[in-house]
Design a protein around this motif. Structure first.
Motif, PDB file in Angstrom:
ATOM      1  N   LYS A  50      -2.582  -2.556  -6.277  1.00  0.00           N
ATOM      2  CA  LYS A  50      -2.231  -3.976  -6.353  1.00  0.00           C
ATOM      3  C   LYS A  50      -3.461  -4.855  -6.140  1.00  0.00           C
ATOM      4  O   LYS A  50      -3.379  -5.861  -5.432  1.00  0.00           O
ATOM      5  CB  LYS A  50      -1.197  -4.326  -5.280  1.00  0.00           C
ATOM      6  CG  LYS A  50       0.066  -3.528  -5.305  1.00  0.00           C
ATOM      7  CD  LYS A  50       0.962  -4.014  -4.181  1.00  0.00           C
ATOM      8  CE  LYS A  50       1.814  -2.880  -3.654  1.00  0.00           C
ATOM      9  NZ  LYS A  50       2.522  -3.251  -2.439  1.00  0.00           N
ATOM     10  N   GLU A  53      -3.538  -8.828  -6.247  1.00  0.00           N
ATOM     11  CA  GLU A  53      -3.168  -9.697  -5.116  1.00  0.00           C
ATOM     12  C   GLU A  53      -4.421 -10.082  -4.322  1.00  0.00           C
ATOM     13  O   GLU A  53      -4.553 -11.223  -3.884  1.00  0.00           O
ATOM     14  CB  GLU A  53      -2.144  -8.996  -4.215  1.00  0.00           C
ATOM     15  CG  GLU A  53      -1.578  -9.935  -3.184  1.00  0.00           C
ATOM     16  CD  GLU A  53      -0.431  -9.332  -2.386  1.00  0.00           C
ATOM     17  OE1 GLU A  53      -0.066  -9.948  -1.365  1.00  0.00           O
ATOM     18  OE2 GLU A  53       0.107  -8.275  -2.767  1.00  0.00           O
ATOM     19  N   VAL A 107      -2.080 -10.611   3.363  1.00  0.00           N
ATOM     20  CA  VAL A 107      -1.704  -9.574   2.389  1.00  0.00           C
ATOM     21  C   VAL A 107      -1.022  -8.460   3.186  1.00  0.00           C
ATOM     22  O   VAL A 107      -1.679  -7.707   3.910  1.00  0.00           O
ATOM     23  CB  VAL A 107      -2.932  -9.054   1.612  1.00  0.00           C
ATOM     24  CG1 VAL A 107      -2.533  -7.942   0.652  1.00  0.00           C
ATOM     25  CG2 VAL A 107      -3.625 -10.196   0.878  1.00  0.00           C
TER      26      VAL A 107
END
Length: 174
Positions: A50, A53, A107
């Motif tokens: 990911k 992000e 995050v």
């Protein structure tokens, strides 16, 4: 899953000095060369699928930020297995770093170890994973030099582990 690290890449005279000294020390003392260019670490290696992000977090963070001063000033070491160039960040550089850490900590899947984050010792590693019997010689050798560089915390860069080395994945200028 890919492996990434977030750093500030050091450039110019600092980079040239670092590359030359690392080469000399590794050749002379037969120690393994690190696989990262001159930098200071912002977030230690992590694995993710990911990365977008993290990219979005950085893009949003840098919108209203500008570079901050740092000073490279001599050498330091951790225990007897790491030798580094000391980095003395300006108050602005510390604030920039710590504010970015706050953003990264939002995050949810990004994990942190005890020595990461704020209150860090800013440094640029020359050699690591030294055996105790080689530390003193290397420490004495590097201290024949006296690195003094005025430079900048002027980028946040994502490096990706590929082909058995760290490659610049994205560099964001401040």
């Amino acid at each position: 899953m890919d492996r990434f690290v977030i750093v500030c890449l050091l450039k110019g005279e600092t980079l040239k000095f670092h590359e030359k000294l690392v080469e000399e020390v590794c050749d002379k003392y037969k120690v393994k060369k690190q696989k990262l260019p001159a930098h200071f670490t912002i977030k230690a290696p992590f694995e993710t699928d990911k990365i977008e992000e993290i990219e979005t977090t950085i893009e949003n963070f840098i919108k209203d930020k500008s570079r901050e001063d740092i000073l490279i000033d001599g050498f330091g070491h951790f225990r007897t297995d790491v030798v580094f160039m000391k980095i003395i960040p300006s108050n602005g550089a510390i604030k920039l770093h710590d504010t970015f850490i706050d953003e990264l900590k939002k995050v949810s899947w990004l994990h942190w170890k005890g020595h990461e984050g704020k209150e860090k010792i800013f440094h640029c590693t020359i050699v690591t994973r030294l055996r105790e019997n080689s530390f003193t010689s290397i420490w004495e050798y590097v201290n024949n030099y006296n690195p003094q560089f005025n430079t900048y915390f002027d980028n946040i860069s994502i490096l990706k582990w590929q082909d058995f080395r760290w490659m610049t994945y994205r560099e964001y200028a401040l």
